[in-house]
Enzyme design. Structure first.
Site, PDB file in Angstrom:
ATOM      1  N   ASP A   1     -40.448  18.985 -52.875  1.00 21.73           N
ATOM      2  CA  ASP A   1     -41.158  17.772 -52.762  1.00 21.73           C
ATOM      3  C   ASP A   1     -40.601  16.889 -53.873  1.00 21.73           C
ATOM      4  OD1 ASP A   1     -42.746  15.672 -51.820  1.00 21.73           O
ATOM      5  OD2 ASP A   1     -44.354  16.727 -51.521  1.00 21.73           O
TER       6      ASP A   1
HETATM    7  C1  BGC Z   1     -44.801  13.681 -50.253  1.00 18.41           C
HETATM    8  C2  BGC Z   1     -44.037  14.382 -48.929  1.00 18.41           C
HETATM    9  C3  BGC Z   1     -43.043  13.313 -48.620  1.00 18.41           C
HETATM   10  C4  BGC Z   1     -42.154  13.052 -49.614  1.00 18.41           C
HETATM   11  C5  BGC Z   1     -41.022  12.143 -49.230  1.00 18.41           C
HETATM   12  C6  BGC Z   1     -44.023  13.283 -51.299  1.00 18.41           C
HETATM   13  O1  BGC Z   1     -44.543  12.727 -52.289  1.00 18.41           O
HETATM   14  O2  BGC Z   1     -45.535  14.913 -50.795  1.00 18.41           O
HETATM   15  O3  BGC Z   1     -44.919  14.805 -48.037  1.00 18.41           O
HETATM   16  O4  BGC Z   1     -42.515  13.646 -47.364  1.00 18.41           O
HETATM   17  O5  BGC Z   1     -42.906  12.453 -50.781  1.00 18.41           O
HETATM   18  O6  BGC Z   1     -41.340  10.877 -48.982  1.00 18.41           O
END
Ligand code: BGC
Length: 686
Positions: free
Chosen positions: A318
């Site tokens: 993430d």
């Molecule tokens: C979130 C994810 C998301 C990713 C990309 C993260 O902060 O937890 O769910 O897909 O960002 O934007």
């Protein structure tokens, strides 16, 4: 009057999840259990042999679009302009294999196609000719594409209990996302919504593992189809592996403490279902489970995810999560150590996303023997396989194809159907609803005239609070009510903002001359850390509004537009009717108005237990000990409304429940039937 015999086949779910987590993914294997070569695996092998270490670590790197543009990350100005030095440095010198995000906000399909074409043109100049894999958060439709169809957030979709509709919506989202040359959608969330305080609760399909698994499976089937090289399909992403949704603190990205039995019983099955449905990517939990950050937990990433669940695709971190191993989790001394720990634990791609240190340090780690080459080859093989499967080498963009249905009326109808089917009538004393068309209605409350409130986050922008990115021409509850009941019958006074008073006195005055007061309460958009709260109770200003309105004696309808069940036990007795709308998105205004007028007979059912008290946050499948207290009287099982609750404008009777047999074999199936009778006068979907 309608009678239908509903027959349900229940599959025996073993409490010990082990038995059903054995490899079930369709992988081509021969008798010696070695994978059989396919045309794609041959291509991957050939390409891998030609690649240098620098090429390989570049493939494992994912950067934010900001890193290619003129301007500073998080403050890219329009029109978005590539910085020729930055783009060449990232894509050619560092050979970065994946890009994500939107550099600030949604963009029209034409601009997306230009951006992706620009990126692929540079990326494919590399000796290896490998195209970039672009990832985007398409959470409730193509929410970062201007003009795309936006449908209810997952919690509302769960309330429809309609798998085929969810599959159709996922296919619409895929169509509109790929129309922008974006082949990778970071959805669905498969975390089970067991903690209602969590700021991402509304991104889940609710508290029940089976419902989450079924809705998740339907999403993968709709988004990926049978062949992701189809220019109307995308690869979807299982989020967030695993245990993210039940943090002990109730706050985002904090620790979960989950016994293995609970992990297996509640949290792993949706991932197994998605793997079985052909999921090609997975994003890892930013928090930690049982003291071990998700990104270094090799037991989960290797033994469970790969060996048990049989997942073959890409495991991506993430946002910034390898950095966070140093700065948040404090488990690595420095960034380089953190990279070694996470890659060795099983991470294939790092969502870095704002610097180029990752590929440089990873290369050094391999040269120093701290990360084995075999681990790198394994990760790159997975990444290249997906790129070939998507057909990106042949068609790195979809600009050759036409997308006449993008943002079409046909798609909008499906979003409306979902919003209508999600409407959940929680209370309707003395049959106040439906409201007669001749009534004089006062509309008040902070969510009555806000498209942002209905859409929630991941709409135009990450937090979804900027009205500049709302879809033009969509109706708020107020506007849709004016359309449904006639402007002359509607009065509007906001009363309060989310947590501040505006003009309650004026609202009270207006209520006195109305036949009914519709009070739209709830929340404004939030997601991730910005959505952390200290109190699940509805903010005081809103409670006060409802109390003062009740003092007028005018009957009250509460419309809840909220991503998590804010506690309303103080004001619930003051309302005749309560309608739960969740986050119904762009068509939500119409869906709410039609439900209040009776044009739509509500058929949604709660996909979670609506709590009554802040300390009784128990899900429906509680243990006997949670409830029984023979000596001191406290009972934690007193929900405001139970899981599965939902009324309608007709009377539905259930009788003659029958179970086919008393015995069921291990992993066997059993048929249960029940007689359902509509004894009212209006049709209902039950
Ligand atoms: C979130 C994810 C998301 C990713 C990309 C993260 O902060 O937890 O769910 O897909 O960002 O934007």
């Amino acid at each position: 009057m309608n009678k239908i015999r509903l027959i349900a086949v229940l599959f025996f779910a073993t409490i010990i999840f082990n038995a059903c987590t054995k490899q079930t993914q369709k992988t081509v294997v021969n008798k010696t259990n070695k994978e059989i070569e396919t045309p794609i695996s041959r291509k991957v092998k050939t390409l891998l042999k030609k690649m240098t270490l620098k090429d390989k670590v570049g493939e494992m790197t994912q950067l934010s679009l900001d890193m290619l543009c003129v301007g500073k990350p998080y403050s890219i100005k329009d029109p978005l302009t590539f910085d020729p030095v930055k783009i060449k440095k990232a894509l050619l010198e560092y050979r970065v294999g994946s890009i994500l995000n939107n550099a600030g906000h949604a963009r029209p399909p034409k601009e997306w196609n230009k951006i992706i074409s620009g990126i692929q043109e540079v990326a494919m100049q590399k000796e290896t000719g490998i195209p970039v894999l672009y990832g985007i958060d398409a959470i409730h439709g193509g929410n970062y594409s201007v003009g795309a169809t936006l449908y209810p957030q997952q919690i509302g979709l769960a309330a429809t209990w309609n798998r085929s509709l969810v599959k159709e919506l996922a296919a619409i989202s895929a169509y509109e996302t790929r129309a922008c040359s974006l082949p990778w959608a970071f959805a669905p969330v498969l975390d089970v919504g067991r903690d209602r305080r969590w700021s991402r609760f509304w991104e889940t399909f609710g508290e029940d593992t089976y419902l989450v698994s079924e809705m998740g499976r339907a999403t993968f089937e709709g988004a990926q189809g049978d062949d992701v090289s189809d220019p109307e399909k995308v690869i979807a992403c299982m989020k967030h592996f695993v245990g993210y949704s039940m943090p002990l603190t109730g706050k985002d990205r904090t620790s979960s403490w989950l016994p293995e039995r609970q992990l297996r019983e509640y949290f792993l099955p949706p991932f197994q279902a998605a793997v079985n449905a052909g999921a090609k990517t997975i994003m890892i939990n930013s928090g930690d489970v049982n003291g071990i950050p998700g990104h270094v937990n090799s037991w989960l990433l290797k033994d469970v995810l790969r060996q048990e669940l049989g997942f073959k695709g890409i495991a991506v971190t993430d946002w910034e999560d390898i950095h966070y191993l140093v700065s948040r989790h404090h488990v690595a001394e420095n960034y380089k150590d953190a990279i070694a720990m996470s890659i060795n634990a099983g991470i294939d791609m790092s969502m870095v996303p704002l610097d180029l240190d990752f590929p440089r340090l990873l290369k050094e780690l391999v040269e120093e023997g701290k990360v084995p080459m075999a681990r790198i080859d394994e990760a790159v093989t997975r990444i290249l396989t997906v790129k070939y499967e998507l057909g990106l080498f042949k068609e790195p963009t979809t600009t050759k194809h036409q997308y006449p249905d993008f943002g079409s009326k046909k798609f909008r109808q499906k979003a409306l159907q979902a919003a209508l089917e999600s409407m959940t009538l929680l209370k309707n004393d003395k049959g106040l609803l439906p409201i007669s068309k001749k009534s004089k209605i006062l509309i008040t409350g902070p969510t009555a005239h806000s498209l942002n409130a209905m859409n929630g986050s991941w709409t135009g922008t990450w937090q979804g609070v900027d009205p500049n990115w709302n879809t033009k021409g969509k109706l708020t509850v107020l506007e849709a009510m004016q359309q449904e009941f006639g402007k002359e019958n509607i009065d509007y006074v906001p009363g309060v903002a989310i947590d501040t008073i505006i003009n309650i006195k004026q609202a009270v005055k207006a209520a006195k001359s109305a036949d009914v007061a519709v009070i739209c309460i709830g929340e404004f958009p939030y997601v991730e850390k910005p959505g952390d709260i200290d109190d699940l109770t509805l903010p005081k200003a809103q409670l006060q509004l409802v109390k003062e309105m009740a003092s007028t004696g005018t009957p009250i309808v509460l419309v809840l537009i909220e991503g998590r069940p804010r506690i309303i036990q103080e004001i619930e007795p003051l309302a005749n009717s309560v309608l739960m709308a969740y986050l119904p998105a762009n068509e939500g205004g119409i869906a709410i108005a039609r439900t209040l007028s009776g044009t739509n007979n509500p058929s949604g059912r709660l996909p979670f237990t609506y709590p009554k008290y802040p300390n009784d946050l128990v899900a429906y499948d509680y243990r006997g000990t949670d409830k029984a207290d023979r000596y001191f009287g406290h009972n934690a099982i007193q929900p405001q409304w139970a899981f599965g609750h939902g009324l309608s404008y007709t009377i539905v009777e259930y009788s003659d429940i029958a179970v086919e047999s008393k015995n069921i074999a291990m992993n066997g199936a059993i048929t249960v039937s029940v007689l359902v009778k509509n004894s009212g006068t209006v049709p209902i979907t039950e």
